[in-house]
Design a protein around this motif. Structure first.
Motif, PDB file in Angstrom:
ATOM      1  N   LEU A  50       0.804  -1.221   0.000  1.00  0.00           N
ATOM      2  CA  LEU A  50       0.000   0.000   0.000  1.00  0.00           C
ATOM      3  C   LEU A  50       0.834   1.267   0.000  1.00  0.00           C
ATOM      4  O   LEU A  50       0.413   2.300  -0.529  1.00  0.00           O
ATOM      5  N   ASP A  51       2.051   1.223   0.569  1.00  0.00           N
ATOM      6  CA  ASP A  51       2.873   2.439   0.595  1.00  0.00           C
ATOM      7  C   ASP A  51       3.257   2.920  -0.805  1.00  0.00           C
ATOM      8  O   ASP A  51       3.614   4.069  -0.991  1.00  0.00           O
ATOM      9  N   GLN A  52       3.161   2.036  -1.788  1.00  0.00           N
ATOM     10  CA  GLN A  52       3.481   2.409  -3.173  1.00  0.00           C
ATOM     11  C   GLN A  52       2.304   3.081  -3.881  1.00  0.00           C
ATOM     12  O   GLN A  52       2.414   3.561  -4.992  1.00  0.00           O
ATOM     13  N   GLY A  53       1.151   3.107  -3.208  1.00  0.00           N
ATOM     14  CA  GLY A  53      -0.049   3.695  -3.788  1.00  0.00           C
ATOM     15  C   GLY A  53      -0.174   5.172  -3.466  1.00  0.00           C
ATOM     16  O   GLY A  53       0.627   5.750  -2.739  1.00  0.00           O
ATOM     17  N   GLN A  54      -1.216   5.773  -3.986  1.00  0.00           N
ATOM     18  CA  GLN A  54      -1.496   7.199  -3.805  1.00  0.00           C
ATOM     19  C   GLN A  54      -2.277   7.424  -2.515  1.00  0.00           C
ATOM     20  O   GLN A  54      -3.300   6.782  -2.290  1.00  0.00           O
ATOM     21  N   LEU A  55      -1.781   8.353  -1.677  1.00  0.00           N
ATOM     22  CA  LEU A  55      -2.494   8.759  -0.472  1.00  0.00           C
ATOM     23  C   LEU A  55      -3.159  10.092  -0.768  1.00  0.00           C
ATOM     24  O   LEU A  55      -2.499  11.068  -1.101  1.00  0.00           O
ATOM     25  N   SER A  56      -4.473  10.106  -0.694  1.00  0.00           N
ATOM     26  CA  SER A  56      -5.241  11.318  -0.966  1.00  0.00           C
ATOM     27  C   SER A  56      -6.168  11.569   0.223  1.00  0.00           C
ATOM     28  O   SER A  56      -7.108  10.796   0.449  1.00  0.00           O
ATOM     29  N   GLY A  57      -5.874  12.611   0.983  1.00  0.00           N
ATOM     30  CA  GLY A  57      -6.632  12.838   2.212  1.00  0.00           C
ATOM     31  C   GLY A  57      -6.408  11.679   3.154  1.00  0.00           C
ATOM     32  O   GLY A  57      -5.280  11.359   3.496  1.00  0.00           O
ATOM     33  N   LYS A  58      -7.492  10.994   3.532  1.00  0.00           N
ATOM     34  CA  LYS A  58      -7.388   9.862   4.448  1.00  0.00           C
ATOM     35  C   LYS A  58      -7.585   8.530   3.742  1.00  0.00           C
ATOM     36  O   LYS A  58      -7.804   7.514   4.378  1.00  0.00           O
ATOM     37  N   GLU A  59      -7.472   8.549   2.404  1.00  0.00           N
ATOM     38  CA  GLU A  59      -7.623   7.323   1.623  1.00  0.00           C
ATOM     39  C   GLU A  59      -6.318   6.972   0.917  1.00  0.00           C
ATOM     40  O   GLU A  59      -5.679   7.829   0.327  1.00  0.00           O
ATOM     41  N   VAL A  71      -7.292   5.188   5.949  1.00  0.00           N
ATOM     42  CA  VAL A  71      -6.140   4.936   6.819  1.00  0.00           C
ATOM     43  C   VAL A  71      -6.457   5.189   8.284  1.00  0.00           C
ATOM     44  O   VAL A  71      -5.723   4.733   9.160  1.00  0.00           O
ATOM     45  N   THR A  72      -7.560   5.871   8.578  1.00  0.00           N
ATOM     46  CA  THR A  72      -7.915   6.132   9.975  1.00  0.00           C
ATOM     47  C   THR A  72      -8.635   4.954  10.617  1.00  0.00           C
ATOM     48  O   THR A  72      -8.535   4.750  11.823  1.00  0.00           O
ATOM     49  N   THR A  73      -9.348   4.173   9.821  1.00  0.00           N
ATOM     50  CA  THR A  73     -10.121   3.043  10.352  1.00  0.00           C
ATOM     51  C   THR A  73      -9.709   1.696   9.764  1.00  0.00           C
ATOM     52  O   THR A  73     -10.055   0.655  10.303  1.00  0.00           O
ATOM     53  N   GLY A  74      -9.036   1.716   8.614  1.00  0.00           N
ATOM     54  CA  GLY A  74      -8.668   0.488   7.914  1.00  0.00           C
ATOM     55  C   GLY A  74      -9.752  -0.028   6.989  1.00  0.00           C
ATOM     56  O   GLY A  74      -9.546  -0.984   6.246  1.00  0.00           O
ATOM     57  N   ARG A  75     -10.924   0.602   7.010  1.00  0.00           N
ATOM     58  CA  ARG A  75     -12.073   0.119   6.228  1.00  0.00           C
ATOM     59  C   ARG A  75     -11.780   0.101   4.735  1.00  0.00           C
ATOM     60  O   ARG A  75     -11.216   1.039   4.182  1.00  0.00           O
ATOM     61  N   ALA A  76     -12.148  -0.998   4.079  1.00  0.00           N
ATOM     62  CA  ALA A  76     -12.058  -1.092   2.613  1.00  0.00           C
ATOM     63  C   ALA A  76     -13.161  -0.215   2.033  1.00  0.00           C
ATOM     64  O   ALA A  76     -14.322  -0.333   2.416  1.00  0.00           O
ATOM     65  N   LEU A  77     -12.809   0.678   1.109  1.00  0.00           N
ATOM     66  CA  LEU A  77     -13.763   1.642   0.575  1.00  0.00           C
ATOM     67  C   LEU A  77     -14.315   1.273  -0.790  1.00  0.00           C
ATOM     68  O   LEU A  77     -15.330   1.831  -1.199  1.00  0.00           O
ATOM     69  N   CYS A  78     -13.631   0.381  -1.494  1.00  0.00           N
ATOM     70  CA  CYS A  78     -14.151  -0.032  -2.801  1.00  0.00           C
ATOM     71  C   CYS A  78     -13.553  -1.377  -3.194  1.00  0.00           C
ATOM     72  O   CYS A  78     -12.540  -1.803  -2.669  1.00  0.00           O
ATOM     73  N   LEU A  79     -14.230  -2.024  -4.127  1.00  0.00           N
ATOM     74  CA  LEU A  79     -13.743  -3.284  -4.680  1.00  0.00           C
ATOM     75  C   LEU A  79     -12.461  -3.018  -5.464  1.00  0.00           C
ATOM     76  O   LEU A  79     -12.261  -1.909  -5.939  1.00  0.00           O
ATOM     77  N   PRO A  80     -11.591  -3.993  -5.565  1.00  0.00           N
ATOM     78  CA  PRO A  80     -11.805  -5.398  -5.269  1.00  0.00           C
ATOM     79  C   PRO A  80     -11.604  -5.797  -3.802  1.00  0.00           C
ATOM     80  O   PRO A  80     -11.879  -6.927  -3.441  1.00  0.00           O
ATOM     81  N   ALA A  81     -11.137  -4.903  -2.941  1.00  0.00           N
ATOM     82  CA  ALA A  81     -10.956  -5.270  -1.534  1.00  0.00           C
ATOM     83  C   ALA A  81     -12.296  -5.222  -0.801  1.00  0.00           C
ATOM     84  O   ALA A  81     -13.101  -4.324  -1.030  1.00  0.00           O
TER      85      ALA A  81
END
Length: 103
Positions: A50-59, A71-81
């Motif tokens: 995940l560190d290689q991905g884009q951090l935008s705000g808290k996502e 990143v504040t809760t760990g919740r998956a926000l969209c598929l495929p996760a």
């Protein structure tokens, strides 16, 4: 394991994530610009870093297939996760980011 020094606060710029290793884990420390958050550096969809991905705000977005996590809760926000990523408590002490790891 308790509180573990991860890195200096100036080592992770706002809007970025940086990894450290402790207790056999790769943990990404994310600087959202208004706080530091720590998550496992592993996408729950396919194990991507995940560190290689884009951090935008808290996502943060996995660079492999676009799964996004809060990143504040760990919740998956969209598929495929569909499963959350593990989060860890963070504190700052004398300019050092510390992460609380399980014992």
């Amino acid at each position: 394991m308790g509180w573990t020094a991860a890195m200096a606060t100036d080592a992770v710029a706002p809007g970025t994530a940086k990894v450290f290793e402790a207790g056999g884990r790769r943990i990404a420390v994310c600087n959202t610009g208004d706080g530091y958050y720590a998550i496992d550096d592993v996408c729950t969809h396919d194990g991507g870093p995940l560190d290689q991905g884009q951090l935008s705000g808290k996502e943060i977005e996995c660079p492999r297939h676009g799964a996004r996590f809060d990143v504040t809760t760990g919740r998956a926000l969209c598929l495929p996760a569909v499963r959350p990523v593990r989060t860890y408590p963070v504190r700052v002490s004398d300019g050092v980011i510390e992460v609380e790891l399980p014992t």
